[in-house]
Design a protein around this motif. Sequence first.
Motif, PDB file in Angstrom:
ATOM      1  N   PHE A   1      71.311  21.379  17.277  1.00 46.72           N
ATOM      2  CA  PHE A   1      70.184  21.656  16.537  1.00 46.72           C
ATOM      3  C   PHE A   1      70.048  20.342  15.219  1.00 46.72           C
ATOM      4  O   PHE A   1      70.870  19.780  14.815  1.00 46.72           O
ATOM      5  N   LYS A   2      68.873  20.385  15.250  1.00 41.52           N
ATOM      6  CA  LYS A   2      68.234  19.164  14.077  1.00 41.52           C
ATOM      7  C   LYS A   2      68.414  19.974  12.965  1.00 41.52           C
ATOM      8  O   LYS A   2      68.122  21.021  12.733  1.00 41.52           O
ATOM      9  N   ARG A   3      68.889  19.213  11.943  1.00 37.87           N
ATOM     10  CA  ARG A   3      69.219  19.655  10.518  1.00 37.87           C
ATOM     11  C   ARG A   3      67.822  20.415   9.874  1.00 37.87           C
ATOM     12  O   ARG A   3      67.988  21.233   9.522  1.00 37.87           O
ATOM     13  N   THR A   4      66.587  19.759  10.106  1.00 34.58           N
ATOM     14  CA  THR A   4      65.529  20.232   9.619  1.00 34.58           C
ATOM     15  C   THR A   4      64.988  21.660  10.222  1.00 34.58           C
ATOM     16  O   THR A   4      64.806  22.387   9.635  1.00 34.58           O
ATOM     17  N   GLU A   5      65.330  21.494  11.691  1.00 37.21           N
ATOM     18  CA  GLU A   5      64.878  22.823  12.292  1.00 37.21           C
ATOM     19  C   GLU A   5      65.924  23.957  11.696  1.00 37.21           C
ATOM     20  O   GLU A   5      65.414  25.150  11.578  1.00 37.21           O
ATOM     21  N   LEU A   6      67.115  23.819  11.754  1.00 36.02           N
ATOM     22  CA  LEU A   6      68.171  24.745  11.354  1.00 36.02           C
ATOM     23  C   LEU A   6      67.984  25.194  10.044  1.00 36.02           C
ATOM     24  O   LEU A   6      68.175  26.442   9.648  1.00 36.02           O
ATOM     25  N   SER A   7      67.609  24.218   9.234  1.00 40.20           N
ATOM     26  CA  SER A   7      67.531  24.566   7.619  1.00 40.20           C
ATOM     27  C   SER A   7      66.270  25.578   7.494  1.00 40.20           C
ATOM     28  O   SER A   7      66.105  26.333   6.663  1.00 40.20           O
ATOM     29  N   LEU A   8      65.220  25.200   8.482  1.00 36.49           N
ATOM     30  CA  LEU A   8      64.113  26.475   8.444  1.00 36.49           C
ATOM     31  C   LEU A   8      64.497  27.705   8.584  1.00 36.49           C
ATOM     32  O   LEU A   8      63.914  28.685   8.051  1.00 36.49           O
ATOM     33  N   ILE A   9      65.502  27.828   9.314  1.00 37.84           N
ATOM     34  CA  ILE A   9      65.827  29.114   9.668  1.00 37.84           C
ATOM     35  C   ILE A   9      67.019  29.697   8.532  1.00 37.84           C
ATOM     36  O   ILE A   9      66.747  30.920   8.360  1.00 37.84           O
ATOM     37  N   LEU A  10      67.699  28.851   8.339  1.00 35.21           N
ATOM     38  CA  LEU A  10      68.926  29.445   7.670  1.00 35.21           C
ATOM     39  C   LEU A  10      68.965  29.333   6.189  1.00 35.21           C
ATOM     40  O   LEU A  10      69.764  29.863   5.491  1.00 35.21           O
ATOM     41  N   SER A  11      68.176  28.395   5.778  1.00 31.11           N
ATOM     42  CA  SER A  11      68.240  28.127   4.162  1.00 31.11           C
ATOM     43  C   SER A  11      67.210  28.493   3.597  1.00 31.11           C
ATOM     44  O   SER A  11      65.886  28.764   4.257  1.00 31.11           O
ATOM     45  N   SER A  12      67.041  28.929   2.213  1.00 29.81           N
ATOM     46  CA  SER A  12      65.754  29.609   1.273  1.00 29.81           C
ATOM     47  C   SER A  12      64.902  28.564   1.178  1.00 29.81           C
ATOM     48  O   SER A  12      63.934  29.114   0.621  1.00 29.81           O
ATOM     49  N   HIS A  13      65.204  27.174   1.422  1.00 23.65           N
ATOM     50  CA  HIS A  13      64.000  26.395   1.160  1.00 23.65           C
ATOM     51  C   HIS A  13      63.701  25.442   2.299  1.00 23.65           C
ATOM     52  O   HIS A  13      64.721  24.971   2.949  1.00 23.65           O
ATOM     53  N   CYS A  14      62.430  25.137   2.516  1.00 23.95           N
ATOM     54  CA  CYS A  14      61.864  24.256   3.619  1.00 23.95           C
ATOM     55  C   CYS A  14      62.174  22.800   3.169  1.00 23.95           C
ATOM     56  O   CYS A  14      61.934  22.530   2.054  1.00 23.95           O
ATOM     57  N   PRO A  15      62.864  22.072   4.163  1.00 25.32           N
ATOM     58  CA  PRO A  15      63.269  20.745   3.872  1.00 25.32           C
ATOM     59  C   PRO A  15      61.929  20.033   3.519  1.00 25.32           C
ATOM     60  O   PRO A  15      60.758  20.025   4.260  1.00 25.32           O
ATOM     61  N   LYS A  16      61.931  19.008   2.584  1.00 23.64           N
ATOM     62  CA  LYS A  16      60.748  18.239   2.033  1.00 23.64           C
ATOM     63  C   LYS A  16      60.395  17.267   3.017  1.00 23.64           C
ATOM     64  O   LYS A  16      59.506  16.630   3.153  1.00 23.64           O
ATOM     65  N   ASN A  17      61.427  16.757   3.680  1.00 23.45           N
ATOM     66  CA  ASN A  17      61.226  15.278   4.474  1.00 23.45           C
ATOM     67  C   ASN A  17      60.986  15.653   6.100  1.00 23.45           C
ATOM     68  O   ASN A  17      61.348  14.725   6.805  1.00 23.45           O
ATOM     69  N   ILE A  18      60.670  16.722   6.218  1.00 24.04           N
ATOM     70  CA  ILE A  18      60.320  17.060   7.642  1.00 24.04           C
ATOM     71  C   ILE A  18      58.914  16.198   8.157  1.00 24.04           C
ATOM     72  O   ILE A  18      57.946  16.286   7.380  1.00 24.04           O
ATOM     73  N   LYS A  19      59.078  15.558   9.272  1.00 28.22           N
ATOM     74  CA  LYS A  19      57.786  14.716   9.368  1.00 28.22           C
ATOM     75  C   LYS A  19      57.453  15.304  10.998  1.00 28.22           C
ATOM     76  O   LYS A  19      58.186  14.927  11.860  1.00 28.22           O
ATOM     77  N   ALA A  20      56.756  16.227  10.824  1.00 25.26           N
ATOM     78  CA  ALA A  20      56.211  16.908  12.230  1.00 25.26           C
ATOM     79  C   ALA A  20      55.568  16.051  12.732  1.00 25.26           C
ATOM     80  O   ALA A  20      54.571  15.497  12.401  1.00 25.26           O
TER      81      ALA A  20
END
Length: 137
Positions: free
Chosen positions: A112-131
Motif C-alpha cells: 500500500f502506498k501511503r497516499t492511496e491508503l490515506s485516501l481510504i482511511l484518513s479524514s483528509h486527502c494528502p496534499k502532496n499527491i502527484k497523480a
Amino acid sequence: VSTQSTGTYLDTFFRTFDTDDNGVIELDEMASIFTVEEKFHNALKLRKRFTKENFDRVFDSLDKEGTGIMTVKQLPKFVSDLSKTSKQRKLTDKEISNICARLVQIFNYKDFKRTELSLILSSHCPKNIKAKRKTDA
C-alpha cells in the motif's frame, strides 16, 4: 469535496483498477470493480473515524525506512494501532481482520502506498499527491 480532491480520488481509483498499467481500464479490470464496490464503499466509511494526523503518526511509526509503503504483512498492526487513536470505540480483532481483507482485495494484493491508503482511511486527502495521468499520444 473540492475539484482537486475529486481528481485525486479518481486518479487513485484509476491506478488501483488499471492493474496492467496500460492507461485503460479494460473489461476484465472493470469486472473487478463491481466485485469490490460494496467493500470499497464500506472501507471509505472509516475515513470519518481516523484523522490525518493520527494516520500520519501511526504510518510513520511503522514506516521505519521512510519508503512510504505499508506492506500487506504490516497492515493488521497498522489498522490496530490506528484504531487505538480513535475517540470512537476500538475496532475488534474481527473488524480489523475484515478491514485488512477488504483493503488487500481493493489494492489487488499489493503493498500500500501511503497516499492511496490515506485516501481510504484518513479524514483528509494528502496534499502532496502527484497523480500521473496517461494521455493519448
